[in-house]
Design a protein around this motif. Structure first.
Motif, PDB file in Angstrom:
ATOM      1  N   VAL A  53      62.692  96.954  -7.004  1.00 31.65           N
ATOM      2  CA  VAL A  53      63.642  97.775  -6.254  1.00 31.65           C
ATOM      3  C   VAL A  53      63.312  97.728  -4.766  1.00 31.65           C
ATOM      4  O   VAL A  53      64.202  97.605  -3.924  1.00 31.65           O
ATOM      5  CB  VAL A  53      63.632  99.229  -6.770  1.00 31.65           C
ATOM      6  CG1 VAL A  53      64.433 100.127  -5.849  1.00 31.65           C
ATOM      7  CG2 VAL A  53      64.190  99.290  -8.173  1.00 31.65           C
ATOM      8  N   GLY A  80      67.769 101.947  -9.522  1.00 36.16           N
ATOM      9  CA  GLY A  80      66.561 102.270  -8.763  1.00 36.16           C
ATOM     10  C   GLY A  80      66.848 102.363  -7.273  1.00 36.16           C
ATOM     11  O   GLY A  80      66.353 103.266  -6.589  1.00 36.16           O
ATOM     12  N   VAL A  81      67.681 101.441  -6.774  1.00 37.36           N
ATOM     13  CA  VAL A  81      68.030 101.453  -5.349  1.00 37.36           C
ATOM     14  C   VAL A  81      68.702 102.773  -4.982  1.00 37.36           C
ATOM     15  O   VAL A  81      68.309 103.453  -4.028  1.00 37.36           O
ATOM     16  CB  VAL A  81      68.959 100.262  -5.015  1.00 37.36           C
ATOM     17  CG1 VAL A  81      69.622 100.458  -3.663  1.00 37.36           C
ATOM     18  CG2 VAL A  81      68.180  98.959  -5.030  1.00 37.36           C
ATOM     19  N   THR A  95      67.910  97.699 -11.501  1.00 34.75           N
ATOM     20  CA  THR A  95      67.532  97.547 -10.093  1.00 34.75           C
ATOM     21  C   THR A  95      68.447  98.382  -9.199  1.00 34.75           C
ATOM     22  O   THR A  95      67.989  99.117  -8.323  1.00 34.75           O
ATOM     23  CB  THR A  95      67.610  96.062  -9.670  1.00 34.75           C
ATOM     24  OG1 THR A  95      66.851  95.291 -10.595  1.00 34.75           O
ATOM     25  CG2 THR A  95      67.063  95.855  -8.279  1.00 34.75           C
TER      26      THR A  95
END
Lengths: 286, 337
Positions: free
Chosen positions: A126, B18-19, B15
């Motif tokens: 991330v 999560g960002v 992802t």
């Protein structure tokens, strides 16, 4: 057999390094950079903060200013010398943060595997989803613009790279017989990680520290340039360029010299890091 | 191939989740009250409270987070405090400028970088090779914002060849057809036979594109060189030479094609970086792209804009990198999924 330093692997590496001319050049630049940083008070011809408005924007070699003076009449040469101190410290602390946190995460992730690995590497992925400088800008904007916060931001942004390198290294290393032997002898996990595995991961870490140092100097200069790092009147190279755009037509020396200092120091670390990589870690060659 | 793409797209979900999560909680730590910023310093406490309620800021953080997730899921990134416009609209309206700049600069760096890499590799350890590789390392070490200033000093102010900033002469008004000024200007050439738009747009883009091209150019040259050196040691190159093919054919047809595989990856990654907002270059050249927009949102403490902007830019960055991976898998005969 008595211990002879000439029989060690590191001595071998040193011999190879001496053959690598660009790495030596890099080392020389880094050496000069460190010497300048330490001896700045001795080498400087002026106080880097003292203003002399009547002599503002003096040309190089004019009025006793070696590289000219800026818009407040401060000596650019002396400010660049003192700037070396700041860049040296910023690089060291930022890399220190990336290195410690990244190493810890990489070790744990590689050594234990499983859920912990998935979580840590997920976080790393991330973080890598943000472009480097953008993440640094956002972190600084939250913490507030200052030298300390710029170092923290650059340190945080550098963590994923260290974590990934260490993890990969640990994964390869822990399959070795010596790890199994030590484990069967009852060595604790912590001791295994810190005493047995980590020293064998040194090569890529050293390379990454050197190249990361170059990146840290560049990023901190960029943050200061944007007004998000070091604050005036600190003699920082990026900050010295922040107001330079208004002088592109009138005072080339104000625009030119701080940038040369940034370029040279970054180049030194890159040259040295590149050479180290060729010697220590041939697989990583791009 | 479709299976591979699907798998990668599915892996993208955690992802991106999560960002959004990281950006949300990071920005919730940011100092300053968006409600007060929106209303200005003279707003009454009651008005600020009402605004806080309207923006949902009076609710607990985890509720705000869940609400934000719901919004983001339908591409609602909130409104900019400064302009009151939707963040998504603000960003998209500035994206063409960034895309145009990135494309021009990646074209420059690709052509010159590959050329320099080939020349270096075919003359390994010659003075030309050393010179080119040293220059490449200087390029990698370049503070881009300083290079931009030097370019302005030499080529705009000194030689008066190029303007110091902007996308086009402000006296020229163009219909916003595509928002890519070079393309729009080409339309003007055909429609009205007027070259002045194109020349002006071209003059404006050259310096920022060159500044932005420096690092990719250096990286591409280095990767091309080492990839070429690796390939020319392979058996099939020896075979090609043994067949009596000319050196030119061997290098450009047999070696280069295979050597370019890693180069394509690196071009894509560098393109992604530029596309994700070249904050410094855009700021110095007053280039109205997303990097400059985000920087001004940061300095204005426009929290919704920064929050949404960073998420969207990360999404663009991740998607470009994914596209590069997929393209690489597609062109590399060794990878078959």
């Amino acid at each position: 057999m008595p211990f002879n330093p000439e029989n060690t692997l590191w001595y071998d590496h040193w011999l190879q390094l001496k053959q690598n001319r660009s790495a030596l050049l890099g080392l020389a630049i880094i050496g000069a950079f460190v010497v300048v940083a330490f001896l700045a008070p001795v080498l400087a011809t002026h106080d880097p903060l003292v203003q002399n408005v009547s002599l503002r924007l003096s040309k190089p070699f004019e009025n006793g200013y070696l590289l000219g003076s800026d818009d407040f009449g401060r000596d650019i040469f002396s400010r660049i010398l003192y700037g070396a101190r700041i860049s040296l410290v910023i690089g060291a602390i930022a890399i220190g943060i990336s290195l410690t946190v990244g190493t810890a995460l990489g070790l744990i992730s590689g050594f234990y595997g499983g859920t912990l690995d998935v979580l840590i590497m997920g976080l790393v992925d991330v973080m890598l989803a943000f472009p480097y400088i953008l993440l640094a800008i956002v972190i600084v904007s939250i913490l507030g613009p200052s030298l300390n916060n710029a170092m923290i931001a650059i340190g945080i942004v550098g963590i994923p790279r260290f974590a990934r390198i260490i993890r990969a290294q640990v994964l390869a290393e822990k399959e070795n017989d010596y790890v199994m032997v030590e484990r069967s002898l009852g060595t604790s996990d912590l001791e295994l990680m810190m005493v047995s595995i980590l020293p064998n991961c040194m090569a890529p870490i050293i390379v990454q520290v050197t190249l990361g140092y170059a990146g840290a100097i560049l990023s901190s200069a960029a943050l200061s340039f944007l007004g998000l790092g070091t604050q005036p009147p600190t003699p920082e190279w990026g900050l010295m360029l922040a107001s330079a755009k208004q002088f592109v037509a009138s005072a080339w020396w104000v625009v030119t010299f701080p940038g040369v200092a940034i370029l040279l120091s970054v180049l030194g670390f890159n040259l040295f890091g590149d050479g180290l990589r060729d010697i220590l870690d041939p697989r990583l060659k791009d | 191939m479709i299976k591979y793409i699907t798998k990668r797209l599915i892996l993208l979900i955690p992802t991106l989740f999560g960002v959004v999560t990281i950006v949300f909680f990071m920005m919730s730590l940011a100092p300053g009250d968006p409600a007060r910023l929106a209303l200005g310093a003279h707003a009454t406490p009651e008005a600020v409270e009402a605004m806080r309620h309207e923006l949902g800021l009076d609710r607990p953080l985890h509720i705000q987070y869940l609400n934000y997730l719901k919004q983001v899921a339908v591409f609602d990134f909130g409104k900019s405090i400064k302009t009151g416009e939707p963040v998504l609209y603000e960003l998209l309206s500035r994206f063409p400028a960034t895309i145009e700049l990135s494309v021009v600069s990646i074209i420059i760096s690709t052509i010159l970088g590959i050329l320099a890499g080939i020349i270096s590799a075919t003359r390994q350890n010659s003075m030309i090779d050393f010179g080119a590789m040293f220059a490449a390392l200087v390029g990698v070490s370049m503070p881009v914002f300083w290079l931009a200033l030097i370019l302005i000093m030499v080529f705009s102010v000194g030689l008066n060849l190029f303007p110091t900033g902007g996308r086009i002469n402000i006296r020229l008004f163009m219909d916003p057809l595509t928002q890519f000024y070079l393309l729009d200007a080409i339309v003007y050439i055909f429609r009205e036979g007027d070259f002045s738009y194109f020349l002006s747009a071209l003059k404006h883009i050259i310096l920022p594109a060159v500044a932005l091209a420096t690092i990719p150019l250096a990286v591409i040259a280095r990767v091309t060189r080492s990839s070429m050196l690796e390939v020319v040691r392979q058996d099939y190159i020896r075979t090609a030479r043994a067949k009596g093919l000319s050196e030119r054919t061997v290098i450009y047809k047999h070696a280069l094609r295979n050597a370019l595989l890693p180069v394509i990856t690196i071009i894509g990654i560098e393109f992604g970086y530029n596309l994700a907002g070249a904050v410094l270059t855009e700021e110095i050249f007053s280039w109205p792209g997303i990097g400059r927009w985000l920087y001004s949102a940061v300095t204005a403490r426009d929290i919704p804009a920064v929050q949404g902007g960073v998420i969207l830019i990360a999404v663009v960055f991740v998607l470009v990198n994914l596209a590069v991976d997929i393209f690489y898998a597609y062109i590399n005969p060794k990878i078959r999924y």
